[in-house]
Scaffold this motif. Sequence first.
Motif, PDB file in Angstrom:
ATOM      1  N   GLU A   1      57.754 -58.712 -48.329  1.00  0.00           N
ATOM      2  CA  GLU A   1      56.966 -59.766 -47.702  1.00  0.00           C
ATOM      3  C   GLU A   1      56.385 -60.731 -48.729  1.00  0.00           C
ATOM      4  N   GLY A   2      55.989 -60.237 -49.897  1.00  0.00           N
ATOM      5  CA  GLY A   2      55.374 -61.088 -50.908  1.00  0.00           C
ATOM      6  C   GLY A   2      56.330 -61.589 -51.959  1.00  0.00           C
ATOM      7  N   ALA A   3      57.626 -61.590 -51.670  1.00  0.00           N
ATOM      8  CA  ALA A   3      58.638 -61.926 -52.670  1.00  0.00           C
ATOM      9  C   ALA A   3      58.501 -63.360 -53.158  1.00  0.00           C
ATOM     10  N   ALA A   4      58.869 -63.553 -54.435  1.00  0.00           N
ATOM     11  CA  ALA A   4      58.876 -64.894 -55.023  1.00  0.00           C
ATOM     12  C   ALA A   4      60.015 -65.712 -54.446  1.00  0.00           C
ATOM     13  N   ALA A   5      59.791 -67.009 -54.328  1.00  0.00           N
ATOM     14  CA  ALA A   5      60.839 -67.904 -53.851  1.00  0.00           C
ATOM     15  C   ALA A   5      61.960 -67.968 -54.881  1.00  0.00           C
ATOM     16  N   PRO A   6      63.215 -67.780 -54.469  1.00  0.00           N
ATOM     17  CA  PRO A   6      64.323 -67.800 -55.429  1.00  0.00           C
ATOM     18  C   PRO A   6      64.390 -69.080 -56.258  1.00  0.00           C
TER      19      PRO A   6
ATOM     20  N   TRP B   1      65.752 -61.638 -33.650  1.00  0.00           N
ATOM     21  CA  TRP B   1      66.342 -60.887 -34.772  1.00  0.00           C
ATOM     22  C   TRP B   1      66.825 -61.836 -35.859  1.00  0.00           C
ATOM     23  N   LEU B   2      67.512 -62.897 -35.467  1.00  0.00           N
ATOM     24  CA  LEU B   2      68.099 -63.806 -36.437  1.00  0.00           C
ATOM     25  C   LEU B   2      67.028 -64.540 -37.237  1.00  0.00           C
ATOM     26  N   GLU B   3      66.001 -65.007 -36.559  1.00  0.00           N
ATOM     27  CA  GLU B   3      64.996 -65.838 -37.215  1.00  0.00           C
ATOM     28  C   GLU B   3      63.824 -65.035 -37.761  1.00  0.00           C
ATOM     29  N   GLY B   4      63.774 -63.757 -37.481  1.00  0.00           N
ATOM     30  CA  GLY B   4      62.642 -62.944 -37.910  1.00  0.00           C
ATOM     31  C   GLY B   4      62.588 -62.749 -39.412  1.00  0.00           C
ATOM     32  N   ALA B   5      61.393 -62.429 -39.902  1.00  0.00           N
ATOM     33  CA  ALA B   5      61.174 -62.149 -41.322  1.00  0.00           C
ATOM     34  C   ALA B   5      60.140 -61.036 -41.423  1.00  0.00           C
ATOM     35  N   SER B   6      60.056 -60.416 -42.574  1.00  0.00           N
ATOM     36  CA  SER B   6      59.142 -59.296 -42.741  1.00  0.00           C
ATOM     37  C   SER B   6      57.696 -59.763 -42.737  1.00  0.00           C
TER      38      SER B   6
END
Length: 357
Positions: free
Chosen positions: A260-265, A28-33
Amino acid sequence: MPLPPHLYTLADYARAAQARIDPAVWAWLEGASGDGAARRREEASFAAHALLNRPLADLRGGHTRRRLLGLELAHPVMLSPLGYHGLVHPEGELATARGCLETVMTVSTMASQPIEAIAQVAAGPLWFQLYVQPRREDTLRLIRRAEAAEARAIIVTLDTPAQPASPQALRAGFAIPRGVEAVHLSGFAPAPEASGGWYNPALSRLTAAAPGWDDMAWLRDQTDLPLLAKGMSRVDDAARLMALGWDGLVLSTHGGRAMEGAAAPLTLLPAMRAALGADRAILLDGSVRTGADVFRALALGADAVMIGRPQLHGLGVGGALGVAHMLKILREELELAMVLAGCATLDAIGPDALIGG
Protein backbone atom coordinates in the motif's frame (compact mmCIF):
# COMPACT_ATOMS: atom_id res chain seq x y z
CA MET A 1 -17.09 -5.50 -32.51
CA PRO A 2 -17.35 -1.93 -33.83
CA LEU A 3 -15.91 0.84 -31.72
CA PRO A 4 -18.28 3.40 -30.25
CA PRO A 5 -17.67 7.03 -31.27
CA HIS A 6 -15.82 9.63 -29.24
CA LEU A 7 -12.89 7.48 -28.11
CA TYR A 8 -10.01 9.91 -28.28
CA THR A 9 -8.06 9.21 -25.09
CA LEU A 10 -7.41 6.36 -22.67
CA ALA A 11 -9.70 8.15 -20.21
CA ASP A 12 -12.48 7.85 -22.80
CA TYR A 13 -11.80 4.11 -22.97
CA ALA A 14 -11.96 3.78 -19.19
CA ARG A 15 -15.36 5.47 -19.05
CA ALA A 16 -16.71 3.39 -21.92
CA ALA A 17 -15.36 0.20 -20.36
CA GLN A 18 -16.97 0.86 -16.99
CA ALA A 19 -20.34 1.08 -18.70
CA ARG A 20 -19.81 -2.33 -20.34
CA ILE A 21 -17.99 -4.42 -17.74
CA ASP A 22 -19.79 -6.17 -14.88
CA PRO A 23 -19.54 -3.96 -11.75
CA ALA A 24 -17.89 -6.67 -9.65
CA VAL A 25 -15.31 -7.32 -12.37
CA TRP A 26 -14.72 -3.58 -12.64
CA ALA A 27 -14.09 -3.43 -8.88
CA TRP A 28 -11.50 -6.20 -9.25
CA LEU A 29 -9.84 -4.54 -12.23
CA GLU A 30 -9.68 -1.04 -10.79
CA GLY A 31 -9.10 -2.00 -7.17
CA ALA A 32 -5.88 -1.33 -5.26
CA SER A 33 -4.55 -2.32 -1.87
CA GLY A 34 -5.47 -0.42 1.24
CA ASP A 35 -6.85 3.03 0.54
CA GLY A 36 -5.22 3.19 -2.90
CA ALA A 37 -2.28 5.33 -1.79
CA ALA A 38 0.24 3.55 -4.02
CA ARG A 39 -1.86 4.10 -7.11
CA ARG A 40 -2.48 7.77 -6.27
CA ARG A 41 1.24 8.24 -5.68
CA GLU A 42 1.96 6.83 -9.14
CA GLU A 43 -0.49 9.20 -10.79
CA ALA A 44 0.88 12.20 -8.88
CA SER A 45 4.46 11.37 -9.89
CA PHE A 46 3.63 11.91 -13.56
CA ALA A 47 1.78 15.15 -12.91
CA ALA A 48 4.79 16.48 -10.99
CA HIS A 49 6.93 16.53 -14.15
CA ALA A 50 6.12 19.11 -16.83
CA LEU A 51 7.49 18.93 -20.36
CA LEU A 52 9.60 21.73 -21.84
CA ASN A 53 8.78 22.67 -25.40
CA ARG A 54 11.66 23.14 -27.84
CA PRO A 55 10.88 24.95 -31.08
CA LEU A 56 13.42 25.22 -33.91
CA ALA A 57 14.68 21.65 -33.44
CA ASP A 58 15.52 19.61 -36.54
CA LEU A 59 12.93 16.83 -36.56
CA ARG A 60 13.63 15.37 -40.00
CA GLY A 61 13.75 11.58 -40.00
CA GLY A 62 11.88 11.35 -36.71
CA HIS A 63 10.49 8.00 -35.50
CA THR A 64 9.51 6.07 -32.37
CA ARG A 65 11.39 2.84 -33.08
CA ARG A 66 13.21 1.07 -30.27
CA ARG A 67 15.52 -1.94 -30.14
CA LEU A 68 14.96 -3.86 -26.91
CA LEU A 69 16.37 -7.23 -25.91
CA GLY A 70 16.81 -8.32 -29.51
CA LEU A 71 13.46 -7.01 -30.74
CA GLU A 72 12.83 -4.18 -33.18
CA LEU A 73 9.73 -2.40 -31.92
CA ALA A 74 7.78 0.28 -33.77
CA HIS A 75 7.22 2.13 -30.50
CA PRO A 76 8.10 1.74 -26.80
CA VAL A 77 4.60 0.94 -25.47
CA MET A 78 4.11 -2.70 -24.46
CA LEU A 79 1.33 -4.68 -22.79
CA SER A 80 1.86 -5.63 -19.16
CA PRO A 81 1.10 -9.08 -17.85
CA LEU A 82 -2.48 -9.11 -16.63
CA GLY A 83 -4.52 -12.19 -15.77
CA TYR A 84 -8.02 -13.31 -16.63
CA HIS A 85 -8.75 -11.39 -19.84
CA GLY A 86 -11.69 -13.77 -20.16
CA LEU A 87 -13.48 -11.70 -17.54
CA VAL A 88 -14.09 -8.90 -20.04
CA HIS A 89 -14.19 -10.65 -23.44
CA PRO A 90 -15.23 -14.17 -24.49
CA GLU A 91 -12.00 -14.75 -26.41
CA GLY A 92 -9.86 -13.35 -23.60
CA GLU A 93 -6.16 -13.12 -24.35
CA LEU A 94 -6.68 -14.36 -27.90
CA ALA A 95 -8.42 -11.10 -28.79
CA THR A 96 -5.82 -9.05 -26.93
CA ALA A 97 -3.04 -10.77 -28.88
CA ARG A 98 -4.74 -10.03 -32.20
CA GLY A 99 -4.89 -6.35 -31.31
CA CYS A 100 -1.34 -6.00 -30.00
CA LEU A 101 0.21 -4.66 -33.19
CA GLU A 102 3.92 -3.86 -33.67
CA THR A 103 4.79 -4.35 -30.02
CA VAL A 104 5.00 -6.97 -27.26
CA MET A 105 2.16 -8.66 -25.39
CA THR A 106 3.21 -10.23 -22.09
CA VAL A 107 1.22 -13.38 -21.33
CA SER A 108 0.47 -13.85 -17.64
CA THR A 109 0.86 -17.06 -15.68
CA MET A 110 -2.75 -16.26 -14.67
CA ALA A 111 -3.98 -16.00 -18.27
CA SER A 112 -7.37 -17.48 -19.09
CA GLN A 113 -6.05 -18.81 -22.44
CA PRO A 114 -2.95 -20.98 -22.89
CA ILE A 115 0.18 -19.41 -24.30
CA GLU A 116 0.26 -21.96 -27.11
CA ALA A 117 -3.11 -20.76 -28.42
CA ILE A 118 -2.17 -17.12 -27.91
CA ALA A 119 1.03 -17.62 -29.91
CA GLN A 120 -0.98 -19.00 -32.83
CA VAL A 121 -2.93 -15.75 -33.29
CA ALA A 122 -0.56 -13.10 -31.91
CA ALA A 123 0.07 -10.12 -34.17
CA GLY A 124 3.47 -9.46 -32.62
CA PRO A 125 6.08 -11.01 -30.32
CA LEU A 126 5.18 -12.48 -26.94
CA TRP A 127 6.87 -12.35 -23.57
CA PHE A 128 5.82 -14.53 -20.65
CA GLN A 129 5.26 -13.47 -17.06
CA LEU A 130 6.23 -16.06 -14.47
CA TYR A 131 5.12 -16.58 -10.91
CA VAL A 132 7.65 -18.85 -9.23
CA GLN A 133 5.77 -21.95 -8.09
CA PRO A 134 6.11 -23.84 -4.79
CA ARG A 135 7.70 -26.75 -6.65
CA ARG A 136 10.63 -26.08 -8.97
CA GLU A 137 9.44 -28.70 -11.42
CA ASP A 138 6.23 -26.71 -11.91
CA THR A 139 8.18 -23.48 -12.43
CA LEU A 140 10.32 -25.26 -15.00
CA ARG A 141 7.21 -26.55 -16.80
CA LEU A 142 6.03 -22.97 -17.23
CA ILE A 143 9.42 -21.87 -18.56
CA ARG A 144 9.54 -24.71 -21.07
CA ARG A 145 6.01 -23.91 -22.28
CA ALA A 146 7.02 -20.29 -22.80
CA GLU A 147 10.12 -21.34 -24.73
CA ALA A 148 8.16 -23.79 -26.90
CA ALA A 149 5.65 -21.03 -27.72
CA GLU A 150 8.60 -18.88 -28.84
CA ALA A 151 8.27 -16.27 -26.11
CA ARG A 152 11.14 -13.82 -26.45
CA ALA A 153 11.69 -12.99 -22.76
CA ILE A 154 10.42 -13.88 -19.29
CA ILE A 155 9.31 -11.39 -16.64
CA VAL A 156 9.42 -12.83 -13.12
CA THR A 157 7.00 -11.09 -10.74
CA LEU A 158 8.54 -10.77 -7.28
CA ASP A 159 6.51 -8.13 -5.45
CA THR A 160 3.52 -10.25 -4.47
CA PRO A 161 4.61 -13.06 -2.10
CA ALA A 162 1.38 -11.99 -0.41
CA GLN A 163 -1.20 -10.09 -2.42
CA PRO A 164 -4.13 -8.58 -0.55
CA ALA A 165 -7.58 -8.55 -2.03
CA SER A 166 -8.56 -4.97 -2.73
CA PRO A 167 -11.28 -3.47 -0.54
CA GLN A 168 -13.17 -2.56 -3.72
CA ALA A 169 -13.28 -6.18 -4.88
CA LEU A 170 -14.25 -7.42 -1.42
CA ARG A 171 -17.09 -4.92 -1.14
CA ALA A 172 -18.35 -5.91 -4.59
CA GLY A 173 -18.27 -9.61 -3.71
CA PHE A 174 -16.02 -10.37 -6.66
CA ALA A 175 -15.18 -14.01 -7.40
CA ILE A 176 -13.69 -15.62 -10.50
CA PRO A 177 -16.72 -17.03 -12.35
CA ARG A 178 -17.02 -20.55 -13.65
CA GLY A 179 -15.48 -20.91 -17.08
CA VAL A 180 -12.62 -18.50 -16.36
CA GLU A 181 -9.48 -19.94 -14.80
CA ALA A 182 -5.70 -19.64 -14.72
CA VAL A 183 -5.16 -22.36 -17.29
CA HIS A 184 -1.37 -22.51 -16.96
CA LEU A 185 -1.65 -23.67 -13.34
CA SER A 186 -3.88 -26.66 -13.98
CA GLY A 187 -2.59 -29.67 -12.03
CA PHE A 188 0.04 -27.74 -10.10
CA ALA A 189 0.68 -28.36 -6.41
CA PRO A 190 -0.82 -25.85 -3.93
CA ALA A 191 1.32 -23.77 -1.61
CA PRO A 192 2.73 -25.91 1.22
CA GLU A 193 1.36 -25.85 4.71
CA ALA A 194 3.70 -24.02 7.04
CA SER A 195 3.83 -22.98 10.64
CA GLY A 196 4.80 -19.51 11.69
CA GLY A 197 4.23 -16.72 14.12
CA TRP A 198 2.07 -14.50 11.93
CA TYR A 199 -1.29 -13.54 13.39
CA ASN A 200 -2.75 -14.17 9.92
CA PRO A 201 -1.92 -17.86 9.21
CA ALA A 202 -2.28 -17.30 5.45
CA LEU A 203 0.93 -15.26 5.55
CA SER A 204 2.88 -18.24 6.89
CA ARG A 205 1.74 -20.37 3.94
CA LEU A 206 2.42 -17.65 1.37
CA THR A 207 5.84 -16.64 2.62
CA ALA A 208 6.91 -20.28 2.90
CA ALA A 209 6.45 -20.58 -0.86
CA ALA A 210 7.92 -17.18 -1.75
CA PRO A 211 11.09 -17.25 -3.90
CA GLY A 212 14.50 -16.33 -2.50
CA TRP A 213 17.91 -15.44 -3.86
CA ASP A 214 18.83 -19.07 -4.50
CA ASP A 215 15.77 -19.31 -6.75
CA MET A 216 16.98 -16.29 -8.71
CA ALA A 217 20.31 -17.97 -9.44
CA TRP A 218 18.52 -21.22 -10.30
CA LEU A 219 16.16 -19.45 -12.72
CA ARG A 220 19.08 -17.86 -14.54
CA ASP A 221 20.54 -21.31 -15.10
CA GLN A 222 17.31 -22.73 -16.55
CA THR A 223 16.85 -20.62 -19.69
CA ASP A 224 18.76 -18.60 -22.25
CA LEU A 225 15.84 -16.19 -22.64
CA PRO A 226 16.26 -12.67 -21.25
CA LEU A 227 15.06 -12.48 -17.65
CA LEU A 228 13.53 -9.36 -16.14
CA ALA A 229 12.45 -8.92 -12.53
CA LYS A 230 9.15 -7.16 -11.89
CA GLY A 231 8.51 -5.38 -8.63
CA MET A 232 11.95 -4.53 -7.22
CA SER A 233 12.42 -1.04 -5.80
CA ARG A 234 15.81 -1.08 -4.03
CA VAL A 235 18.95 -0.30 -6.00
CA ASP A 236 21.09 -2.70 -3.98
CA ASP A 237 18.72 -5.61 -4.66
CA ALA A 238 18.59 -4.76 -8.35
CA ALA A 239 22.38 -4.62 -8.64
CA ARG A 240 22.69 -7.97 -6.86
CA LEU A 241 20.23 -9.53 -9.28
CA MET A 242 22.01 -8.13 -12.34
CA ALA A 243 25.25 -9.62 -10.99
CA LEU A 244 23.56 -13.02 -11.31
CA GLY A 245 23.20 -12.42 -15.04
CA TRP A 246 19.66 -11.10 -15.22
CA ASP A 247 18.83 -8.72 -18.05
CA GLY A 248 16.69 -6.00 -16.56
CA LEU A 249 13.85 -4.74 -14.41
CA VAL A 250 10.21 -3.80 -14.66
CA LEU A 251 9.59 -1.06 -12.10
CA SER A 252 6.05 -1.62 -10.89
CA THR A 253 3.72 -1.61 -7.90
CA HIS A 254 1.63 -4.40 -9.41
CA GLY A 255 -0.99 -1.85 -10.30
CA GLY A 256 -1.03 -0.54 -6.74
CA ARG A 257 -2.24 -3.98 -5.63
CA ALA A 258 0.71 -5.07 -3.50
CA MET A 259 2.38 -2.79 -0.96
CA GLU A 260 0.00 0.00 0.00
CA GLY A 261 2.83 2.44 0.78
CA ALA A 262 4.97 1.57 -2.24
CA ALA A 263 7.08 4.21 -3.95
CA ALA A 264 5.97 5.41 -7.36
CA PRO A 265 8.03 3.62 -10.04
CA LEU A 266 8.67 6.89 -11.90
CA THR A 267 10.53 8.26 -8.87
CA LEU A 268 12.80 5.20 -8.81
CA LEU A 269 13.89 5.47 -12.43
CA PRO A 270 16.84 7.91 -12.23
CA ALA A 271 18.63 6.04 -9.44
CA MET A 272 18.02 2.65 -11.06
CA ARG A 273 19.34 3.83 -14.40
CA ALA A 274 22.42 5.35 -12.77
CA ALA A 275 23.10 2.13 -10.86
CA LEU A 276 22.48 -0.37 -13.65
CA GLY A 277 23.93 1.57 -16.58
CA ALA A 278 22.82 1.55 -20.17
CA ASP A 279 23.30 -2.17 -20.81
CA ARG A 280 20.37 -3.32 -18.65
CA ALA A 281 16.76 -2.94 -19.73
CA ILE A 282 14.50 -0.90 -17.44
CA LEU A 283 10.77 -0.78 -18.12
CA LEU A 284 8.15 1.19 -16.25
CA ASP A 285 4.74 -0.27 -15.50
CA GLY A 286 2.05 1.71 -13.75
CA SER A 287 -0.40 4.58 -14.35
CA VAL A 288 0.82 5.44 -17.85
CA ARG A 289 -2.28 6.93 -19.41
CA THR A 290 -1.04 9.42 -22.05
CA GLY A 291 1.73 9.77 -24.59
CA ALA A 292 3.15 12.54 -22.40
CA ASP A 293 3.41 9.97 -19.58
CA VAL A 294 5.37 7.70 -21.92
CA PHE A 295 7.65 10.65 -22.72
CA ARG A 296 8.18 11.36 -19.00
CA ALA A 297 9.18 7.77 -18.30
CA LEU A 298 11.64 7.68 -21.19
CA ALA A 299 13.12 11.03 -20.13
CA LEU A 300 13.84 9.68 -16.64
CA GLY A 301 15.53 6.51 -17.84
CA ALA A 302 13.04 3.91 -19.00
CA ASP A 303 13.65 1.99 -22.22
CA ALA A 304 9.92 1.35 -22.64
CA VAL A 305 6.65 1.39 -20.71
CA MET A 306 4.05 -1.26 -20.05
CA ILE A 307 0.29 -0.73 -20.06
CA GLY A 308 -1.91 -2.70 -17.66
CA ARG A 309 -5.54 -1.86 -16.99
CA PRO A 310 -6.08 0.09 -20.25
CA GLN A 311 -5.58 -3.07 -22.29
CA LEU A 312 -8.68 -4.55 -20.62
CA HIS A 313 -10.51 -1.26 -21.09
CA GLY A 314 -9.81 -1.51 -24.81
CA LEU A 315 -10.62 -5.22 -24.86
CA GLY A 316 -13.93 -4.73 -23.06
CA VAL A 317 -15.00 -1.89 -25.32
CA GLY A 318 -13.87 -3.13 -28.72
CA GLY A 319 -12.13 -6.49 -28.53
CA ALA A 320 -8.96 -6.73 -30.60
CA LEU A 321 -9.80 -3.48 -32.37
CA GLY A 322 -10.11 -1.70 -29.04
CA VAL A 323 -6.68 -2.90 -27.93
CA ALA A 324 -5.12 -1.81 -31.23
CA HIS A 325 -6.82 1.59 -31.08
CA MET A 326 -5.75 2.15 -27.47
CA LEU A 327 -2.12 1.54 -28.46
CA LYS A 328 -2.52 3.80 -31.53
CA ILE A 329 -3.72 6.64 -29.30
CA LEU A 330 -0.68 6.36 -27.05
CA ARG A 331 1.74 6.15 -29.96
CA GLU A 332 0.29 9.23 -31.64
CA GLU A 333 0.27 11.17 -28.37
CA LEU A 334 3.92 10.22 -27.82
CA GLU A 335 4.81 11.40 -31.33
CA LEU A 336 3.10 14.73 -30.66
CA ALA A 337 4.94 15.18 -27.36
CA MET A 338 8.25 14.41 -29.08
CA VAL A 339 7.61 16.95 -31.84
CA LEU A 340 6.65 19.71 -29.42
CA ALA A 341 9.61 18.92 -27.15
CA GLY A 342 12.02 18.91 -30.11
CA CYS A 343 12.98 15.24 -29.88
CA ALA A 344 13.18 13.46 -33.23
CA THR A 345 13.95 10.04 -31.76
CA LEU A 346 13.54 8.24 -28.47
CA ASP A 347 17.27 8.54 -27.80
CA ALA A 348 16.91 12.32 -27.90
CA ILE A 349 14.51 12.27 -24.93
CA GLY A 350 16.37 13.04 -21.71
CA PRO A 351 15.84 14.59 -18.29
CA ASP A 352 16.58 18.04 -19.69
CA ALA A 353 13.18 17.84 -21.44
CA LEU A 354 11.39 17.91 -18.08
CA ILE A 355 10.97 20.39 -15.26
CA GLY A 356 9.68 19.77 -11.74
CA GLY A 357 9.49 16.49 -9.93
